[in-house]
Design an enzyme around this catalytic site. Structure first.
Site, PDB file in Angstrom:
ATOM      1  N   GLY A   9       0.912  -1.254  -0.017  1.00 48.24           N
ATOM      2  CA  GLY A   9       0.011  -0.039   0.040  1.00 48.24           C
ATOM      3  C   GLY A   9       0.848   1.373  -0.090  1.00 48.24           C
ATOM      4  N   GLY A  14      -0.922   1.107  -4.723  1.00 48.20           N
ATOM      5  CA  GLY A  14      -1.654   1.024  -3.572  1.00 48.20           C
ATOM      6  C   GLY A  14      -1.656   2.482  -2.503  1.00 48.20           C
ATOM      7  N   SER A 129      -2.679  -9.482 -13.821  1.00 48.63           N
ATOM      8  CA  SER A 129      -1.971  -8.596 -14.699  1.00 48.63           C
ATOM      9  C   SER A 129      -2.387  -8.982 -15.985  1.00 48.63           C
ATOM     10  CB  SER A 129      -0.546  -8.693 -14.553  1.00 48.63           C
ATOM     11  OG  SER A 129       0.433  -8.445 -15.532  1.00 48.63           O
ATOM     12  N   TYR A 188       7.288 -13.649 -14.124  1.00 41.83           N
ATOM     13  CA  TYR A 188       6.317 -12.552 -13.615  1.00 41.83           C
ATOM     14  C   TYR A 188       4.924 -12.955 -13.763  1.00 41.83           C
ATOM     15  CZ  TYR A 188       3.666  -8.479 -12.704  1.00 41.83           C
ATOM     16  OH  TYR A 188       2.673  -7.357 -12.525  1.00 41.83           O
ATOM     17  N   ARG A 256       1.198  -1.398 -26.174  1.00 41.06           N
ATOM     18  CA  ARG A 256       0.536  -1.571 -24.966  1.00 41.06           C
ATOM     19  C   ARG A 256      -0.708  -0.694 -24.641  1.00 41.06           C
ATOM     20  NH1 ARG A 256       3.820  -5.006 -25.645  1.00 41.06           N
ATOM     21  NH2 ARG A 256       5.662  -5.711 -24.430  1.00 41.06           N
TER      22      ARG A 256
END
Length: 377
Positions: A9, A14, A129, A188, A256
């Site tokens: 966070g 976060g 993700s 990842y 992207r």
């Protein structure tokens, strides 16, 4: 009003989420290890993100790999937003144990505690993700929808970066929806897939509502300008402001879906507050693909610093070619609409960057690491 724990966070997403939730009256606890890669040597002085929440939240300096830290953080919580993770595709390919320990084992410890101890948790939101989709969704000229495998190194060495199918047919890029094939191309991505699946599988057995958000490339004011491992807009910004040339991987046409931080926070809050989100997985993006060359040129224009841009033809193993989100589901179930698109977002981001101290450019070091590992070609 809920007691909400945000792991990670003090990070980019976060901390922004924590501040917005406090505005709405929720009580926030943050569990964060204040990683030097993100927050610097002395976060109380070197991390604007940490400083933005310091003394405003119940802050626990700890790690998700510690059972004791989890037990302390989980006490009396109604909602968990699980952001704490090692991020970045490139670094994940040679820091495999670290990514697995933090992302997978950290999530496993949380679920193990909840499964074996009384708790007040009603909902868990997991940050997944777009990387779990791997190369994403395409249309074949005769076979219809296909999900091509990872690109072959020999093709990319020859300068052929676009996706082709098994029969070498040229494919048409499509928006990736939540039912698309999951086949990550990096460690990842594998860890995010595992996190998401554990949350979505275990939580219903515990009477806890799970929600997963598959975030696209998040950017905006506040993101780290010194971390050379993730965040292409911040990496390019730091290079430009140091008057260093930009070297573009592949042919610069890789794309992207860049989604602004405010939209990500708004989507996440909808997931926390709306029952319609329970048990669901959502894409979060803009639904628009932007190529890397456009990113570099837009930032050069915004900073009015004319550094040379070279398209190198080099590439990183584990990178995907394209991905942009199909937002049909999150729009229909949660009423989410992105408000900030790339042109406006770049302006907001660059205006913020210009007010920040110029950071040292560490990109060369990170690329050197990848090259030594045989991952940069």
């Amino acid at each position: 009003m809920k007691n909400i724990l945000i792991t990670g966070g003090a990070g980019f997403i976060g901390s922004n989420l924590a501040l917005k939730l406090m505005e709405k009256g929720h009580r926030i606890t943050v569990l964060d290890n204040l990683s030097k890669q993100i927050h610097g040597e002395d976060p109380a002085f070197t991390s604007p993100l940490f400083k933005s929440i310091k003394d405003k939240v119940n802050f626990i300096h700890g790690t998700v790999t510690s059972r004791e830290d989890w037990k302390k953080a989980l006490e009396n919580q109604n909602v968990i937003v699980h952001f704490a993770a090692e991020t970045g595709t490139g670094q994940s390919m040679y820091c495999i144990e670290k990514y697995t320990e933090v992302n997978i084992q950290g999530t496993a410890i949380m679920l193990d505690i909840l499964a074996n101890n009384e708790n007040s948790v009603e909902k868990i939101v997991i940050a997944s993700s777009r990387s779990i989709y791997g190369e994403g969704k395409y249309k074949h000229p005769t076979k219809g929808i296909v999900y091509p495998s990872h690109r072959k190194e020999q093709n990319m060495l020859a300068g052929n970066f676009e996706l082709t199918y098994e029969d070498e047919a040229i494919l048409e890029l499509m928006a990736t929806d939540e039912n698309s094939k999951i086949h990550p191309s990096s460690v990842y991505g594998i860890t995010k897939q595992n996190q998401e699946q554990m949350i979505m599988t275990v939580c219903p057995t515990l009477g806890i509502s799970p929600v997963a958000f598959r975030y696209q490339n998040v950017y905006g004011p506040g993101q780290s300008l010194s971390n050379p491992y993730t965040g292409i807009l911040s990496i390019f910004s730091t290079q430009i402001r140091n008057n260093n040339p930009i070297q573009i991987f592949e042919d610069g046409k890789e794309t992207r879906d860049f989604v602004f931080i405010d939209d990500v926070v708004d989507a996440t809050i909808l997931g926390i507050e709306k029952e319609a989100a329970n048990g669901q997985v959502f894409n979060v993006g803009t639904g628009v693909a932007t190529d890397v060359l456009e990113v570099a040129n837009s930032l050069i224009l915004a900073y009015d610093i004319n550094v040379p841009v070279t398209v190198t033809g080099r590439f990183r193993l584990g990178d995907i070619r394209h991905n942009y989100a199909d937002l049909t589901k999150i729009k229909s179930l949660l009423g989410f609409e992105p408000k900030v698109y790339f042109k406006e977002g770049i302006e907001k981001f660059s205006n913020w960057v210009l007010k920040q101290a110029i950071q040292e450019d560490h990109l060369g070091k990170s690329l050197e690491e990848m090259q030594k590992k045989g991952l940069l070609k």
